[in-house]
Design an enzyme around this catalytic site. Structure first.
Site, mmCIF file in Angstrom:
data_model
loop_
_atom_site.group_PDB
_atom_site.id
_atom_site.type_symbol
_atom_site.label_atom_id
_atom_site.label_comp_id
_atom_site.label_asym_id
_atom_site.label_seq_id
_atom_site.Cartn_x
_atom_site.Cartn_y
_atom_site.Cartn_z
ATOM 1 N N LEU A 129 -20.136 5.154 1.316
ATOM 2 C CA LEU A 129 -20.067 5.553 2.565
ATOM 3 C C LEU A 129 -18.353 6.083 2.828
ATOM 4 O O LEU A 129 -17.690 4.924 2.569
ATOM 5 C CB LEU A 129 -20.377 4.358 3.589
ATOM 6 C CG LEU A 129 -21.727 4.253 3.769
ATOM 7 C CD1 LEU A 129 -21.875 2.889 4.767
ATOM 8 C CD2 LEU A 129 -22.755 5.133 4.146
ATOM 9 N N ASP A 130 -18.284 7.349 2.956
ATOM 10 C CA ASP A 130 -17.051 7.971 3.401
ATOM 11 C C ASP A 130 -16.977 7.429 4.858
ATOM 12 O O ASP A 130 -17.592 7.983 5.805
ATOM 13 C CB ASP A 130 -16.915 9.310 3.017
ATOM 14 C CG ASP A 130 -16.978 9.554 1.834
ATOM 15 O OD1 ASP A 130 -16.929 8.703 0.967
ATOM 16 O OD2 ASP A 130 -17.280 10.590 1.248
ATOM 17 N N ILE A 131 -15.836 6.758 5.271
ATOM 18 C CA ILE A 131 -15.636 6.228 6.855
ATOM 19 C C ILE A 131 -13.848 6.629 6.917
ATOM 20 O O ILE A 131 -13.259 6.456 6.552
ATOM 21 C CB ILE A 131 -15.617 4.834 7.008
ATOM 22 C CG1 ILE A 131 -17.114 4.445 6.691
ATOM 23 C CG2 ILE A 131 -15.651 4.339 8.271
ATOM 24 C CD1 ILE A 131 -17.662 2.953 6.701
ATOM 25 N N TYR A 142 -18.902 9.733 7.284
ATOM 26 C CA TYR A 142 -18.804 11.159 6.892
ATOM 27 C C TYR A 142 -19.549 11.717 5.661
ATOM 28 O O TYR A 142 -19.833 10.442 4.894
ATOM 29 C CB TYR A 142 -17.293 11.832 6.906
ATOM 30 C CG TYR A 142 -16.932 12.238 8.281
ATOM 31 C CD1 TYR A 142 -16.819 13.424 8.689
ATOM 32 C CD2 TYR A 142 -16.380 11.259 9.149
ATOM 33 C CE1 TYR A 142 -16.263 13.700 9.806
ATOM 34 C CE2 TYR A 142 -15.797 11.529 10.347
ATOM 35 C CZ TYR A 142 -15.808 12.698 10.834
ATOM 36 O OH TYR A 142 -15.376 13.153 11.997
ATOM 37 N N ASN A 172 -15.407 3.699 1.295
ATOM 38 C CA ASN A 172 -14.464 4.921 0.956
ATOM 39 C C ASN A 172 -13.790 4.835 2.266
ATOM 40 O O ASN A 172 -14.244 5.747 3.027
ATOM 41 C CB ASN A 172 -14.966 5.957 0.235
ATOM 42 C CG ASN A 172 -13.914 6.806 -0.460
ATOM 43 O OD1 ASN A 172 -12.541 6.495 -0.325
ATOM 44 N ND2 ASN A 172 -14.267 8.087 -0.980
#
Lengths: 248, 204
Positions: A129-131, A142, A172
């Site tokens: 998970l890109d946060i 995102y 991430n």
């Protein structure tokens, strides 16, 4: 006792390795296979390799490159980038990769998680998970190299992912990527509180003390870093490195 | 020569790479006719779920030959991860029958409470406690241990457990009875300890 995992994270762009800052400003690091060979000698715990082109360009995973990487790795390998179907995932496992990382496909089509997890077992299914923090201080998920915002709050999304069979969660922090000033513990505390599978943090590690701080705080955890293991010194000269026996 | 069972599951290239490095003769067992009299040892690799691995092995057409070599010829046989779990008759993870070669069953690791944060899967490097040193554990650095990646484990007779590991529950990490050798973690992905372990097996 199980030790925390210290994981170099390598990004593939145009078949070479790059390192980014806040997901931008790519700096060329070197050849993926050579870098893996060096990490073999350093006896790293695990390796994460993410193709940052595949999803954005709508391409299939580069199976040829994955095969070469898997053959070279003497440590467990987690591969991510462009995986959209269980057939692709199966092919990657058959090339000798231990874990696959999903991101946009898992969020868009959560059934894919069930499918892959039922086939290979949840231990091999990772979601990244890109946060990113909004201007108003709200954490948001995102995809597509932090260009595409996904609706839904973090806790609910994590619960759903785990229910569907995810075996490891990689968080991430986009704003901390490449900055080398430490992890975002405000975000990680929130995630840690709701995560019932192994958790790996990525984005921000700038020194070995950032790693030991994370390990002391969360006990058993995955600590991943890019810049820290590919740069040396103030001017960020490229030098593949890895701490020896940090947690033994 | 070491025969690595190639039934479409597990990282056979990783094993081959280690044995190339060690200069030990090895080959893939892809078709029944690959089982010939040059083969003196067998490795059954595995990753993934129990049912998926068993179904794939059953479809591979190798099972009869495998039984012949392992049971009739009593060839030293090393099961790795799910490959080791398949030695048992059944697994809590699925409904497929296992190979039923050894006593024991595959059960889910008892999960500790969230406060202790020992979540499943058991993932990463864990040390091993060698209870019954044998040829396989020779030269193994027990404190460094091996890389584990699993949620289920072989529960079997204490006498046959060579080494165990701790993760909330006690994990069977290395097993041996007669010609049956098993290892739950991944020696093919465990750097020098893994290489040493596979060398030891090759030298048996």
């Amino acid at each position: 006792m199980l030790r925390s995992r210290i994981i170099p994270c390598l990004l593939i762009h145009n078949n070479g390795l790059v390192k980014t800052v806040k997901f931008k400003d790519k700096v060329y690091i070197g050849d993926p296979i050579n870098t893996v060979k060096i990490f073999n000698e350093k006896q790293v715990d695990e390796l994460m390799i993410l193709d940052i082109d595949a999803t954005v360009l709508g391409k299939e995973p580069n199976f040829k490159l994955i095969e070469k990487l898997a053959n070279e790795c003497r440590m467990p390998l987690c591969y991510g980038g462009g995986i959209k179907s269980s057939a692709q995932a199966n092919k990657i496992f058959s090339l000798g990769v231990e874990k696959i990382a999903l991101s946009s496909a898992a969020l868009k089509n959560p059934d894919l998680i069930n499918e892959i997890s039922n086939m290979v077992g949840r231990q091999s299914v990772v979601v990244v998970l890109d946060i990113k923090k909004s201007l108003f201080g709200k954490y948001e998920i995102y995809t597509h190299n932090a260009t595409n915002k996904v609706s839904g709050d973090i806790e609910a999304t994590i619960n759903q992912l785990i229910d569907r069979g995810v075996g490891e969660l990689v968080i991430n922090c986009v704003d901390h990527d490449g900055v080398m000033k430490g992890f975002d513990f405000t975000l990680l505390d929130r995630v840690y509180a709701v995560t019932s599978v192994p958790l790996t943090m990525l984005g921000g590690a700038g020194s070995l003390s950032d790693i030991t701080e994370a390990v002391e705080k969360y006990k058993i955890v995955g600590v991943a870093a890019g810049s820290l293991f590919v740069f040396k010194g103030k001017y960020k000269a490229v030098l593949i490195n890895y701490p020896e026996n940090l947690l033994k | 020569m070491i025969g690595i069972v190639d039934y479409g599951i597990g990282n056979i290239n990783a094993f081959s790479r280690v044995y190339k490095l060690l200069g030990m003769p090895h080959t893939f067992l892809t078709r029944p006719q690959d089982f010939d009299d040059r083969i003196s040892k067998i490795i059954l690799p595995g990753v993934g779920s129990f049912d998926h691995a068993m179904k794939t092995l059953n479809k591979s057409g190798l099972r009869d030959k495998l039984n012949e070599y392992v049971l009739d010829h009593e060839m030293p046989t090393l099961g790795v991860c799910v490959g080791f779990q398949m030695f048992c008759g059944r697994s809590e993870e699925g409904s497929e029958q296992g190979l039923n070669w050894i006593a024991g069953e595959v059960l889910k690791i008892k999960e500790k409470s969230l406060e202790d944060f020992m979540p499943l899967p058991h993932m990463g490097w864990n040390k091993v406690d060698v209870l019954k040193p044998n040829d396989l554990t020779n030269g193994i650095d027990a404190a460094t241990g091996f890389y584990f990646l699993h949620s289920y484990q072989v529960v079997t007779k204490e006498d046959d457990i060579v080494a165990s590991s701790q993760y909330g529950d006690t994990i069977t990490s290395i097993y041996q009875k007669r010609n049956f050798y098993g290892i739950q973690p991944h020696p093919e992905k465990s750097h020098s300890n893994g290489i040493k372990f596979l060398e030891n097996f090759g030298k048996l």
